[in-house]
Write a protein that holds these residues in place. Sequence first.
Motif, PDB file in Angstrom:
ATOM      1  N   UNK B 133       0.810  -1.224   0.000  1.00 42.27           N
ATOM      2  CA  UNK B 133       0.000   0.000   0.000  1.00 42.27           C
ATOM      3  C   UNK B 133       0.840   1.269   0.000  1.00 42.27           C
ATOM      4  N   UNK B 136       2.135   3.253  -3.947  1.00 42.21           N
ATOM      5  CA  UNK B 136       1.442   4.331  -4.662  1.00 42.21           C
ATOM      6  C   UNK B 136       1.487   5.633  -3.865  1.00 42.21           C
ATOM      7  N   UNK B 168      -1.867  -4.383  -4.847  1.00 41.06           N
ATOM      8  CA  UNK B 168      -1.311  -3.044  -4.652  1.00 41.06           C
ATOM      9  C   UNK B 168       0.100  -2.945  -5.223  1.00 41.06           C
ATOM     10  N   UNK B 171      -0.393  -2.614  -9.023  1.00 41.96           N
ATOM     11  CA  UNK B 171      -0.901  -1.282  -9.375  1.00 41.96           C
ATOM     12  C   UNK B 171       0.163  -0.213  -9.144  1.00 41.96           C
ATOM     13  N   UNK B 172       0.872  -0.340  -8.029  1.00 45.11           N
ATOM     14  CA  UNK B 172       1.880   0.674  -7.686  1.00 45.11           C
ATOM     15  C   UNK B 172       3.029   0.694  -8.668  1.00 45.11           C
TER      16      UNK B 172
END
Lengths: 321, 345
Positions: B133, B136, B168, B171-172
Motif C-alpha cells: 500500500x 502508490x 497493490x 498497481x503501484x
Amino acid sequence: MSITYLEAIREAQARALAEDPRVFIYGQDVGDFGGAFKATKGLAKEFPGRVLDAPISEDAIVGAAVGAAIEGMRPIIEMQFADFSTPGFNQVINQAATLYWRTQVPCPITIRLPSGGTSGSGPFHSQCMEAIYAHYPGLIVMTPATVEDAYSMLLEAVAIDDPVIFCEHKYLYYHLKTDRLPTEAMPAGKARIARPGRDVTIVAYSAMVHEALAAAEELSTEGVEVEVVDLRTVKPLDTDTIIASVARTGRVLVVGEAFPWGGVTAEVVARIATEGFGLLDAPPQRLNAKDTPIPYHPNLWSAHRPTANSILAAVRNLLRL
Amino acid sequence: MLSSVSEVSAAEIVPQVSKDEYLRAFRWLLLARVLDEKLAALYRAGKIPGGGVYLGKGQEALSVSVGISLRTGDVYAPLIRDGAGRLAFGETVVEALRNCLGSVLGPMRGRDGNVHRGRPRDGYLPMISHLGAMISVVNGVLMAKRFKGQKGVVGATCLGEGGTSTGAFHEGLNQAGVERLPLVMVVANNQYAYSTPTSRQFACKSLADRAQGYGFTPHSVDGTNLAECLKVLGHAVALARTGNGPQLVVASLLRLCGHGEHDDASYIDPRLKESEIGRDCLELSEEHLLVNSWASKQELSQWRTAAQRAVEEAVALVQKEPSPDPYTENWCALQTGRFAEGGSK
C-alpha cells in the motif's frame, strides 16, 4: 441560461483548478476525453498537465492522492463509478482516513463517487457507498441533492483539510437544472429544510430528497403537510436539525437509496430513538432499497429503490400508527 | 548474482565502495542490530506496550544501503525490517524507542506503535500494515514534487517477497512505470512471508524478471553482502535520480529471526540456514572489515559497546517519559474539528 447538476460539478472543478495551484484531477478517462460522464469536459485543455488520466488502478489512484496530499497538493479523484471505489477501499479507509489521526499531517483529498441508480445500470454501476465510508473515522461524506449544493459543497470539499467522499448522484446529473450557480452557500455539515411541514418529517439525502418532495406534494393535496429534511452531509450527521424537525411533527420516515441493513437510515433512526424518543408520536420508520443486488431491468429497478409512490405509502402507513 | 541478461551490472558502472562509506554503513548496521537485540530483551521482559516487536536480523545490510543512499528531500517508506535503513535515513534511536515503548512524545504519540512510525513532512512515511500500500503513496509524493518542479529527488520503498503478491504491488509498480517516476522499489526476498515459503508465493524464476513488465530497470543483489548492497542500491538510486525511470532491486537473503518475537520460526528449512543466504550480514561485514584491515577486533568491540551504551541511555530516557492519557487525548480523527461527530475539538 441553465446549468445542470453535472455541469455544476464541472464548473466547481474548473474554479478549484483556477483558484488553487495545488489542485489537480486524477482518474480514469478524465483527461482529453473529459470523463465517462463529462464531468471534466475541457478541463485538461484549460489546465494543461493538471488533469491526468490514470490507469485502471483504483488502489494506486487513491494511494497516489494520499502521497500528493502529504506533499501539499489537493487532489480531486474521480472514481468512474462509486461501485469501482471498492478496489481502492483499502487506501481510502486505512491510508487516507488514518493519516491525520496517526501523524497530525492532514490529508486533503476529494474522492468523487458517481453514485446511485439509473435505469438499466445493473448491479455494478448503481451502488450507493456512503454508509460504508461514513462508518470509518477520519472521513467526511457529502451527498448533495441540489445543483447549488453539488457546486458549493464540491468547492468546500476541496478546501477542507480532511479526506472527503463526495457522493454525486448520477440520476441527478441531467435531471436537475438551475438558472445560475450560487454565490453563497450553506456550509457542509448542516442539514437543510427542503420543505417545511407540520404533520410528518421525511429525512432524506441525495436523489431521495426529490422523491420525498414529490411524495410531499401529493400528500399536500390530501391536507397532510410533510417536512422534508435534506441531510446534505451524512457524516457528520446534523442531528440537531433532525431532532428539531421531529419535535415539530412527532412522526418521522427516513429514506435512503442504499441497501437496508445498517447504513444512514438506521443511524438516523438510532439517533432519533436515543436523543428524541420523547418527541415521537409513532415508531420511527425507514425506507430503503431492497436487500438484493441492484437489478438491471427497468421494471425491477424501479421497484427496487424507494420512489415517490413507495414513500407515499410509507407515510400513509406512518400516519396510521 | 545477476539473473537476467537485461540487467544493469552495478559493478560495471559504480566504483568500489570506499572504506569511509562502508564504515559509515557498518556503524548504522551495528546500531540497528544492537537496538533490535534490546527490543527483543524488552519484549521478553514484558516491557513493550501492545506486545509486538518485529526485527530486521539478517536484512540490515540491504536496509542500511537503502537509507544511506537517500538524502534530504528524498522520500522513504520503509517496512517492518528496516530499522537499519530508518537510522541511516535520519531516525534517531530515541524516536524508534519512543514508538516501541509507547511514549507520548513519540512520532505517533501512542496512536500507532512499533514499526508504524514516520515523519511524513520529512519524506519519511509511516507504513500501514497492508502490504504494497505504500508504493502508490510514494508515487503520489513524487508526482507532487514533479508538479512543484522539484528535480533530482528519489522515492524508495521496501517490501518482502510476500508483498509482491498483492494487487497493490502490481498497481503501484505499473503506475510508477506509466508516470516514469524516480522510484526505487526494494524487495527483500527473505524466503518466508511469515511461514509461507517462496514456492507458495510466486511462480517466476526471479522476482527481478517482473521489472520488464512494469518498465522498471532490474537489479539483483546478494542481500548478505554489505559492499554489494551499497553498490547496487547506490547505483539504482543514482539511476532514478538522473532521470532513468523506476528501478526494481531484488535482494536474496534469509530472515534470521521470527516474523515477530512471538514467532520461533521453526518452519525455516535448516538447509537454508546453512546455505550462503543464511549467513549473518553483520558477521560477514565484520570479517570484511578485518580482512581489509579497515578495523581491528578491538575497534569492533569498542563500536559495539558504544552502540549498546547509546541504546541503553535512550531506553533509560524513554522509559521515564509519559504514556498517552486517554482522559486528555483528543479523540478527533479530523483536522477540521467542526466536522467531528459528537462535538468539535
